[in-house]
Design an enzyme around this catalytic site. Structure first.
Site, PDB file in Angstrom:
ATOM      1  N   TYR A 124     -29.146  32.297   7.900  1.00  0.00           N
ATOM      2  CA  TYR A 124     -29.364  32.290   6.452  1.00  0.00           C
ATOM      3  C   TYR A 124     -30.141  33.535   6.041  1.00  0.00           C
ATOM      4  CZ  TYR A 124     -27.974  27.394   5.957  1.00  0.00           C
ATOM      5  OH  TYR A 124     -27.268  26.219   5.939  1.00  0.00           O
ATOM      6  N   TYR A 163     -25.505  26.736  13.746  1.00  0.00           N
ATOM      7  CA  TYR A 163     -26.829  27.286  14.076  1.00  0.00           C
ATOM      8  C   TYR A 163     -27.704  26.220  14.717  1.00  0.00           C
ATOM      9  CZ  TYR A 163     -28.264  25.305   9.495  1.00  0.00           C
ATOM     10  OH  TYR A 163     -28.501  24.487   8.418  1.00  0.00           O
ATOM     11  N   ARG A 173     -26.491  22.520  14.296  1.00  0.00           N
ATOM     12  CA  ARG A 173     -25.793  22.076  13.102  1.00  0.00           C
ATOM     13  C   ARG A 173     -24.346  22.555  13.159  1.00  0.00           C
ATOM     14  NH1 ARG A 173     -27.315  20.705   8.380  1.00  0.00           N
ATOM     15  NH2 ARG A 173     -25.642  19.257   8.806  1.00  0.00           N
ATOM     16  N   HIS A 176     -21.337  24.336   8.072  1.00  0.00           N
ATOM     17  CA  HIS A 176     -21.356  23.555   6.827  1.00  0.00           C
ATOM     18  C   HIS A 176     -21.723  24.454   5.665  1.00  0.00           C
ATOM     19  CE1 HIS A 176     -25.499  23.559   8.312  1.00  0.00           C
ATOM     20  NE2 HIS A 176     -25.846  23.570   7.039  1.00  0.00           N
ATOM     21  N   HIS A 178     -23.643  24.114   1.927  1.00  0.00           N
ATOM     22  CA  HIS A 178     -24.448  23.262   1.050  1.00  0.00           C
ATOM     23  C   HIS A 178     -23.904  23.350  -0.370  1.00  0.00           C
ATOM     24  CE1 HIS A 178     -27.873  22.676   3.906  1.00  0.00           C
ATOM     25  NE2 HIS A 178     -27.429  23.823   4.391  1.00  0.00           N
TER      26      HIS A 178
END
Ligand SMILES: [Fe+3]
Lengths: 255, 186
Positions: A124, A163, A173, A176, A178
């Site tokens: 991120y 990640y 995870r 995905h 959000h």
């Protein structure tokens, strides 16, 4: 003692079995995750222990209306996360499209859809993300769009990477995106995550598995849709979103 | 009539901070309004620790009692793509503020003109919270169906405490003693 994936898998299986048993005894499907979900360790101290207090809407109920957004709140490029910088981002370019509906199947028109995600490496653009994967100077991972008259939305982005996180040892995870959604009422507010079909990590993830009902969980996984793929450009995924919660027009109709 | 099954909720996670908050998110009151009020407080977890990664949203009627709202909460610059902020005139009714490292939030807004016992609707998101929570910050006590249905101790968690300078203190306790009353509209 180190908490292993096997420990988490055991907890998940037990909770799922409990839900199936309750279903067999006639309980309704649990559409949303319980707020108390021990396999997701951060939930332990962050869920209320008192039951929620039911509010029966009358026309005075402020939450039966909600925030509105308009064309000043988004720019032309906000829906294309691959064109927000001078160069092309790394990764597999994708189109994500679908419709935003209420539970009656009516389109939610002109409302704000926001998304954010990791880059192709699973990183991120956030100061606190410690994952030692490269940042991409051509990708921030934030998008916004207003829904059309039919409730439709469309983003062009890149497929995010998986990640690691610190919930337990070797916790990863699945890929995905959000999403943040507004309906016509504040009661319909939704923040959630979209997943990709066939991802082997889906079964191991306590966040996705916090949705204990199989059919409900499946609704968080987008479908590959070849008709949304664009030649020489991007692969298409379809994901429709249905907002829960009452709105003013339901109350007027005496639902 | 059959209803579509809803899309399940998920936690906002730890990394929304560069995506959802926007400059001026807590400046709901137009500039130069001398009747503006400030609502502020802390978000706490079940151990009494502040929650530094919560996102708090606000929705309310305007001072005239209208809940029609207005666009322009997060006005953008079509040239640079950056945020322009609110236009300084319109009241949109919507605010969004991340908690800071101390778990503190603050929103500057106008007093809602409705309902009779005025409140600001509050929606809380956080890492670790699988499904957002609704509550209300009441700016006064009075005859209200929700308040009347609660014990005095529980009711107290919904009343924003007046402080000097048109400021109201509203803490949100996710769990534990004095746990905030959270609402279900289903
Ligand atoms: Fe994430």
């Amino acid at each position: 003692m180190t908490l292993t994936q096997a420990d988490i898998d055991g907890e998940l299986a037990e909770i799922r079995a409990g839900h199936e048993k309750a279903r067999a005894a006639g309980a309704p499907a649990a559409h949303h995750p319980p707020r108390d979900f021990p396999p997701y360790r951060s939930s332990l101290l962050r869920h209320p222990k008192q039951p929620l207090v039911a509010v029966h809407g009358d026309p005075e109920t402020v939450e039966l209306s909600g925030p509105v957004f308009g064309r000043t709140d988004v720019t032309e490029l906000d829906h294309d996360l691959t064109r927000q910088h001078a160069g092309e981002p790394l990764g597999e370019r994708i189109t994500v499209s679908g419709r935003l509906l209420d539970r009656a199947g009516r389109p939610v028109r002109g409302q704000l859809v926001e998304l954010w995600q990791a880059n192709a490496s699973g990183r991120y653009a956030h100061r606190r993300d410690q994952h030692p994967a490269p940042l991409d100077p051509n990708f921030t991972g934030v998008g916004r769009v207003l829904t059309g008259d039919d409730g439709s939305y469309r983003f062009t982005t890149i497929k995010p990477g998986a990640y690691p996180w610190r919930n337990h040892e070797n916790a990863w995870r699945p890929a995905h995106i959000h999403f943040s959604l507004f309906g016509s009422a504040f009661t319909q507010r939704l923040v959630t995550q979209m997943y990709f079909p066939g991802d082997p990590l889906l079964a191991y993830d306590p966040i996705l598995q916090s949705v204990t009902d199989d059919a409900a969980r499946a609704r968080l996984v987008a479908a590959y849709d070849h008709s949304l793929s664009r030649p020489e450009r991007s692969l298409g995924y379809r994901w429709d979103i249905v907002l829960d919660g009452p709105c003013a027009t339901w109350i007027e109709e005496g639902r | 009539m059959t209803y579509l099954p809803p899309t399940p909720s998920h936690t906002v996670g730890p990394f929304y901070g560069y995506a959802l908050p926007f400059p001026g998110g807590g400046d709901v009151a137009p500039r130069e309004r001398s009747d503006a009020i400030t609502l502020h407080g802390y978000v706490y977890d079940g151990a009494g620790e502040p929650v530094p990664d919560a996102l708090v949203e606000f929705w309310q009627a305007d001072p005239g009692g209208s809940v029609a709202g207005a666009p322009g909460s997060m006005r953008r610059d079509p040239v640079t793509g950056g945020f322009l902020g609110r236009d300084g005139v319109a009241f949109t009714g919507f605010g969004r503020v991340p908690t800071d490292a101390d778990g503190h939030y603050a929103v500057r807004t106008l007093p809602p003109g409705a309902p009779a016992v005025p409140y600001i609707s509050v929606c809380v998101f956080a890492r670790g919270l699988t499904h957002h929570l609704f509550t209300r910050a009441y700016l006064a006590e009075g005859p209200d169906a929700l308040l009347a249905s609660l014990t005095p101790e529980r009711r107290a968690t919904l009343i924003a405490r007046p402080e000097p300078h048109r400021t109201h203190r509203f803490d949100i306790r996710l769990q534990g003693e004095e746990e905030t009353v959270f609402l279900d509209f289903a």
